[in-house]
Design an enzyme around this catalytic site. Structure first.
Site, PDB file in Angstrom:
ATOM      1  N   LYS A  51      -6.377  19.323   6.337  1.00  0.00           N
ATOM      2  CA  LYS A  51      -5.795  18.121   6.932  1.00  0.00           C
ATOM      3  C   LYS A  51      -6.814  17.401   7.812  1.00  0.00           C
ATOM      4  CE  LYS A  51      -1.193  20.191   6.827  1.00  0.00           C
ATOM      5  NZ  LYS A  51      -0.175  20.956   7.594  1.00  0.00           N
ATOM      6  N   GLN A  95       1.630  23.418  13.182  1.00  0.00           N
ATOM      7  CA  GLN A  95       1.462  24.107  11.906  1.00  0.00           C
ATOM      8  C   GLN A  95       2.433  25.286  11.799  1.00  0.00           C
ATOM      9  OE1 GLN A  95      -0.539  23.177   9.278  1.00  0.00           O
ATOM     10  NE2 GLN A  95       0.575  24.795   8.208  1.00  0.00           N
ATOM     11  N   ASP A 118       5.612  14.945  11.235  1.00  0.00           N
ATOM     12  CA  ASP A 118       6.143  15.942  10.305  1.00  0.00           C
ATOM     13  C   ASP A 118       7.595  15.641   9.936  1.00  0.00           C
ATOM     14  OD1 ASP A 118       4.640  17.898   9.105  1.00  0.00           O
ATOM     15  OD2 ASP A 118       4.600  19.212  10.850  1.00  0.00           O
TER      16      ASP A 118
END
Length: 295
Positions: A51, A95, A118
């Protein structure tokens, strides 16, 4: 032979579009995404590195906040609060998975909605339910819908079956596919669903997101269906250097001949998830720096 939906190719197109957009902005600063990683889980380490690499290629700054696996919930939330208050941070990504002693739900909900790229917070999930365009949508479902659209898959009036009801994929994807303008008729299946094969065999669009290899077999797939494989599973393989290979939730070799379109693993949904994270980050930046985006 089916059409292989190339997630890598579509993701690169999105990267190029975002890079071109940012080059036009000319803002006082670049967009910035902050990654929070807890511990040294190999998969999490790999995902965050990828990412960060894609962000750099597009022109997005990234920060990594690495916390020990023993971190407390309070310490994690303090980091989130600090990033929430930082005007130079547009996006925050925690994460997952987190260690079992930490609450992912509390952590996700702690992120400010306008930085929750997210899309896992109750605020953004609620906005998605209301079909509010300001919602940040979870990146994997958003990536799947983008793949479907860019691959010319018809959705209006079509039957879509999702195997898996997670908050990360299944639930938000059901909302996306059924919203106005997409207009699919959606069925969500799970571990308690009866006659799973029969239900799946009626799907024009079949999405597998269960995390078990070869869950979807050829007898479960309608002729000409579009099959989207979300699974990423490691299975033993003596012929590779690592001793394993990556496979999806779909028995690709058996299923592919029946499909009109199908995604591979790897190279399907995975790259699209990262691309949509970057798209959400740029959108967050536009909200925070409207004077730059208007140029």
């Amino acid at each position: 032979m089916p059409e292989i939906i190339d997630g890598n190719l579509i993701a690169k197109q999105i990267h190029a579009e975002l890079k071109a957009k940012l080059e036009k902005f000319g803002g006082k600063r670049k967009p910035c995404v902050a990654f929070i990683r807890v511990g040294e889980d190999p998969a999490s380490v790999s995902y965050v590195k990828k990412k960060a690499r894609v962000a750099q290629e597009i022109g997005i700054d990234s920060r990594l906040h690495l916390l020990p696996e023993s971190v407390s919930q309070g310490e994690l939330e303090n980091i989130i609060d600090t990033l929430n208050a930082d005007d130079c941070v547009d996006a925050i990504l925690i994460q997952a998975p987190l260690p079992k002693h930490l609450s992912e739900r509390e952590a996700f909900n702690r992120v400010r909605p306008d930085k929750d790229v997210d899309g896992f917070s109750c605020a953004n999930l609620g906005l998605l339910c209301q079909e509010d365009s300001s919602a940040f949508v979870a990146c994997t479902p958003a990536g799947i819908l983008e793949m479907i659209k860019r691959s010319g898959v018809e959705t209006s009036g079509k039957r879509a079956v999702i195997i898996g009801r997670s908050i990360i994929v299944g639930k938000p994807l059901a909302l996306l596919l059924s919203k106005r303008g997409v207009d699919a008729t959606v069925t969500v299946c799970h571990s308690k669903s009866e006659n799973l094969g029969q239900v799946c065999s009626q799907a024009d669009i079949l999405i597998a997101a269960v995390g078990r290899p070869a869950t979807v077999t050829a007898d479960m797939v309608k002729e000409g269906a579009c099959v989207i494989d979300v699974g990423i599973n490691r299975v033993p393989c003596a012929s590779t250097k690592t001793g394993y290979k990556l496979v999806g939730d779909v028995d690709f070799e058996q299923v592919a001949p029946k499909c009109g379109k199908i995604t591979p693993v790897p190279g399907g949904v995975g790259p699209m998830t990262v691309a949509m994270l970057m798209k959400n980050t740029v959108a967050a930046y536009e909200r925070h720096m409207p004077e730059s985006a208007s140029k």
